[in-house]
Design a protein around this motif. Sequence first.
Motif, PDB file in Angstrom:
ATOM      1  N   PHE A 146       1.122  -1.179  -0.101  1.00  0.00           N
ATOM      2  CA  PHE A 146      -0.098   0.107   0.063  1.00  0.00           C
ATOM      3  C   PHE A 146       0.926   1.232  -0.055  1.00  0.00           C
ATOM      4  O   PHE A 146       0.748   2.185  -0.819  1.00  0.00           O
ATOM      5  CB  PHE A 146      -0.703   0.148   1.201  1.00  0.00           C
ATOM      6  N   LEU A 152       4.961   5.174 -10.298  1.00  0.00           N
ATOM      7  CA  LEU A 152       5.320   6.389 -10.859  1.00  0.00           C
ATOM      8  C   LEU A 152       6.794   6.290 -11.303  1.00  0.00           C
ATOM      9  O   LEU A 152       7.140   6.979 -12.288  1.00  0.00           O
ATOM     10  CB  LEU A 152       5.204   7.311  -9.581  1.00  0.00           C
ATOM     11  N   ASP A 186       8.795  19.858   3.399  1.00  0.00           N
ATOM     12  CA  ASP A 186       7.320  19.458   3.270  1.00  0.00           C
ATOM     13  C   ASP A 186       6.186  20.137   3.604  1.00  0.00           C
ATOM     14  O   ASP A 186       4.950  19.820   3.334  1.00  0.00           O
ATOM     15  CB  ASP A 186       7.276  18.015   4.288  1.00  0.00           C
ATOM     16  N   ILE A 212       9.428  12.195   2.041  1.00  0.00           N
ATOM     17  CA  ILE A 212       9.176  12.282   0.611  1.00  0.00           C
ATOM     18  C   ILE A 212       7.790  13.258   0.605  1.00  0.00           C
ATOM     19  O   ILE A 212       7.094  13.187   1.491  1.00  0.00           O
ATOM     20  CB  ILE A 212       8.577  10.960  -0.470  1.00  0.00           C
ATOM     21  N   ASN A 213       8.117  14.334  -0.139  1.00  0.00           N
ATOM     22  CA  ASN A 213       6.996  15.545  -0.153  1.00  0.00           C
ATOM     23  C   ASN A 213       5.723  14.820  -0.379  1.00  0.00           C
ATOM     24  O   ASN A 213       5.428  14.372  -1.188  1.00  0.00           O
ATOM     25  CB  ASN A 213       7.407  16.621  -1.316  1.00  0.00           C
ATOM     26  N   PHE A 214       4.749  15.368   0.614  1.00  0.00           N
ATOM     27  CA  PHE A 214       3.390  14.636   0.417  1.00  0.00           C
ATOM     28  C   PHE A 214       2.699  14.991  -0.511  1.00  0.00           C
ATOM     29  O   PHE A 214       1.848  14.220  -1.141  1.00  0.00           O
ATOM     30  CB  PHE A 214       2.658  15.063   1.966  1.00  0.00           C
ATOM     31  N   THR A 215       2.909  16.142  -1.282  1.00  0.00           N
ATOM     32  CA  THR A 215       2.199  16.448  -2.272  1.00  0.00           C
ATOM     33  C   THR A 215       2.664  15.419  -3.573  1.00  0.00           C
ATOM     34  O   THR A 215       1.948  15.004  -4.493  1.00  0.00           O
ATOM     35  CB  THR A 215       2.429  18.017  -3.024  1.00  0.00           C
ATOM     36  N   LEU A 216       3.792  15.333  -3.569  1.00  0.00           N
ATOM     37  CA  LEU A 216       4.379  14.185  -4.608  1.00  0.00           C
ATOM     38  C   LEU A 216       4.042  12.955  -4.441  1.00  0.00           C
ATOM     39  O   LEU A 216       3.407  12.146  -5.383  1.00  0.00           O
ATOM     40  CB  LEU A 216       5.882  14.254  -4.704  1.00  0.00           C
ATOM     41  N   ARG A 217       3.710  12.317  -2.958  1.00  0.00           N
ATOM     42  CA  ARG A 217       3.160  11.125  -2.935  1.00  0.00           C
ATOM     43  C   ARG A 217       1.516  11.160  -3.243  1.00  0.00           C
ATOM     44  O   ARG A 217       1.286  10.193  -3.716  1.00  0.00           O
ATOM     45  CB  ARG A 217       3.270  10.774  -1.198  1.00  0.00           C
ATOM     46  N   THR A 243       0.251  12.725  -5.270  1.00  0.00           N
ATOM     47  CA  THR A 243       0.046  12.857  -7.088  1.00  0.00           C
ATOM     48  C   THR A 243       0.189  11.327  -7.265  1.00  0.00           C
ATOM     49  O   THR A 243      -0.453  10.756  -8.309  1.00  0.00           O
ATOM     50  CB  THR A 243       1.618  13.424  -7.625  1.00  0.00           C
ATOM     51  N   ALA A 244       1.218  10.617  -6.616  1.00  0.00           N
ATOM     52  CA  ALA A 244       1.419   8.991  -7.134  1.00  0.00           C
ATOM     53  C   ALA A 244       0.200   8.320  -6.756  1.00  0.00           C
ATOM     54  O   ALA A 244      -0.465   7.554  -7.470  1.00  0.00           O
ATOM     55  CB  ALA A 244       2.691   8.636  -6.326  1.00  0.00           C
ATOM     56  N   GLU A 267      -2.516   8.958  -9.186  1.00  0.00           N
ATOM     57  CA  GLU A 267      -2.402   7.958 -10.642  1.00  0.00           C
ATOM     58  C   GLU A 267      -2.902   6.702 -10.418  1.00  0.00           C
ATOM     59  O   GLU A 267      -3.748   6.261 -11.436  1.00  0.00           O
ATOM     60  CB  GLU A 267      -0.972   8.247 -10.877  1.00  0.00           C
ATOM     61  N   ILE A 268      -2.528   6.262  -9.395  1.00  0.00           N
ATOM     62  CA  ILE A 268      -2.854   4.533  -9.039  1.00  0.00           C
ATOM     63  C   ILE A 268      -4.425   4.761  -8.947  1.00  0.00           C
ATOM     64  O   ILE A 268      -5.190   3.618  -9.438  1.00  0.00           O
ATOM     65  CB  ILE A 268      -2.219   4.201  -8.058  1.00  0.00           C
ATOM     66  N   TYR A 286      -3.010   7.414   3.458  1.00  0.00           N
ATOM     67  CA  TYR A 286      -1.725   7.060   2.821  1.00  0.00           C
ATOM     68  C   TYR A 286      -0.783   8.187   3.222  1.00  0.00           C
ATOM     69  O   TYR A 286       0.558   7.994   3.464  1.00  0.00           O
ATOM     70  CB  TYR A 286      -1.997   7.427   1.405  1.00  0.00           C
ATOM     71  N   VAL A 339      -5.549  20.036   1.026  1.00  0.00           N
ATOM     72  CA  VAL A 339      -4.725  19.726  -0.033  1.00  0.00           C
ATOM     73  C   VAL A 339      -4.965  18.309  -0.682  1.00  0.00           C
ATOM     74  O   VAL A 339      -5.034  18.098  -1.722  1.00  0.00           O
ATOM     75  CB  VAL A 339      -3.242  20.018  -0.027  1.00  0.00           C
ATOM     76  N   ASP A 390      -8.191  18.413  -2.423  1.00  0.00           N
ATOM     77  CA  ASP A 390      -8.083  19.188  -3.358  1.00  0.00           C
ATOM     78  C   ASP A 390      -7.317  18.424  -4.662  1.00  0.00           C
ATOM     79  O   ASP A 390      -7.871  18.833  -5.749  1.00  0.00           O
ATOM     80  CB  ASP A 390      -7.433  20.490  -3.219  1.00  0.00           C
ATOM     81  N   MET A 391      -6.204  17.800  -4.365  1.00  0.00           N
ATOM     82  CA  MET A 391      -5.369  17.318  -5.121  1.00  0.00           C
ATOM     83  C   MET A 391      -6.025  15.925  -5.820  1.00  0.00           C
ATOM     84  O   MET A 391      -6.080  15.679  -6.915  1.00  0.00           O
ATOM     85  CB  MET A 391      -4.163  16.940  -4.792  1.00  0.00           C
TER      86      MET A 391
END
Lengths: 265, 265
Positions: free
Chosen positions: A16, A24, A200, B106-111, B113-114, B117-118, B140, B204, B207-208
């Motif tokens: 998960f 990605l 972050d 890892i930046n949460f916005t990038l996570r 994003t991933a 997609e899934i 997540y 966010v 929102d994302m």
Amino acid sequence: MKKAFQIGWLALVLLFIYVPVLVLAVYSFTDASMVGGSVSGVSFENYLNLFRNEELRNMIFGTLILAVVCAGISTVLATFGAIGAFYSKRVSKTLLNTANQVPVVNADIVTGFSICILLIVILRVSKDTFIPLGIGHVVLTAPFVYLSILPKLKQMDNSLYEAALDLGATPAQALFKVVIPQLVPGILSGFMLAVTLSLDDYFITTYTKPSTFDTISTYVVNATKGSQTEVKTALWALSTLIFIIVIVAVVLMNVLGNRKREVRK
Amino acid sequence: MRKLRFSRSQLCIPYAAFLILFVIAPLFVIVYYAFTNGQGQFTFSNFLNFFASTNTLGTLLYSFALAAVTTLVCLAIAYPTAYILARSGLKKKYVLLMLFVLPMWINFTLRITALKEILSLIEGNISAYPFLNSVIGMTYDFLPFMILPLYTSLLKLDNSLLEAAADLGADKFTVFLRVTLPLSVPGIISGMTMVLLPSMTNYVVLDMLYNSTYIMGSLIGSYFSAYDWNNGSLISLVLLVIILIVTLVTNRFSDKDAGARGAVL
């Protein structure tokens, strides 16, 4: 049987956590424009775009510089703050600890919004000076530096400071040559924590940043709403790069930590 | 050279001044703005706007529901995970733990994003299941913050207590229910607060995921975009009160060393 169940559970949770990031990562090396979309070959275009696209480059370096500068200021402020508090009377120590706790428990969005009102709305400080943004990030990070130094102060051997004074050191010398060296592990981990928190952050940044400046977080949020495919897929590359850097850092820290332990034995 | 004279407790003055100016003062500003209108006159209208409107009250309830479900889901996933990591005989526990908390860096916005997609790949149209996907997104994002305090409190557990219970005739399930679980309450509480508050405010993530949001944080966001500082302050004040209540309640349970967000560093 029991062990198989345990390992199975852990594997499920790890799936998960990691499947989205890894999928990605795989797609970031292709020319696909969406996950699950058509792939015609391996491509490093996304990675090249990260460095070719000026907007992306500025955004990445801006985020890094902001994080390091603010973490530096936070570390200096909070280190002296923690040392001072440790030697203060009980009342002022409790007050300082409580005030320090406010940004820690507060929601980031409230912290950001309240700083925005005070600095930008009431005091009319221009957002473009980066002052509200800088102050916001120091408010966000300094309390965590303070918290990581306090335990080191408690462990410190107090008689060393007294000994230094008896041997003729000035209080300043005793502070910089005796007290602070004992706090270095706490100061370093506080600094690292400050950097990661700043990297972050989304909320404090949005409410205090100049309109032309973006950090990774604010940029990504806008980019996911936009339709620029080139930027979107370049961000997959960024996510993969950060993932790799984090893994390398964690592995390095563990290896170095293990070596230190072995040396001590 | 003239000797630099200072007492050690004075070192905290810069930090104390910083906290007063940029942490405490903004809170008073929020309270002032919450009870005044755009012209600076005292009013209850922001207050009434909030509590008389089904729209905003609905948002408050929705935030509570979303935060509660997210917290429970995180707890349900994190407790067994932390238990296996801390109590079972698996080797290299520390490395395993790192695998579970590594995404924090890892930046949460990038996570997100991933994840988006899934989810789009699996579900097709992700805005069709807003509540479900909000819970998935928040889980997540916040899962590591739940695993970490649970792991710390389960690791500290005194083995002799468990053995004593077993010797006195308790079966495994009773030992867990009557000894392990009560002793891990501080970890549960500190994990819950670290998930509960962010999931009420971190709009966010939503929102994302599907471009529209219904939680408390998003109200502040929309008032911010509309330059409505007074109503925005009132929402912040409501959040502050909730945070204060949660903090006061949890202070009774939690142990002091439950280091906040990034204690593992």
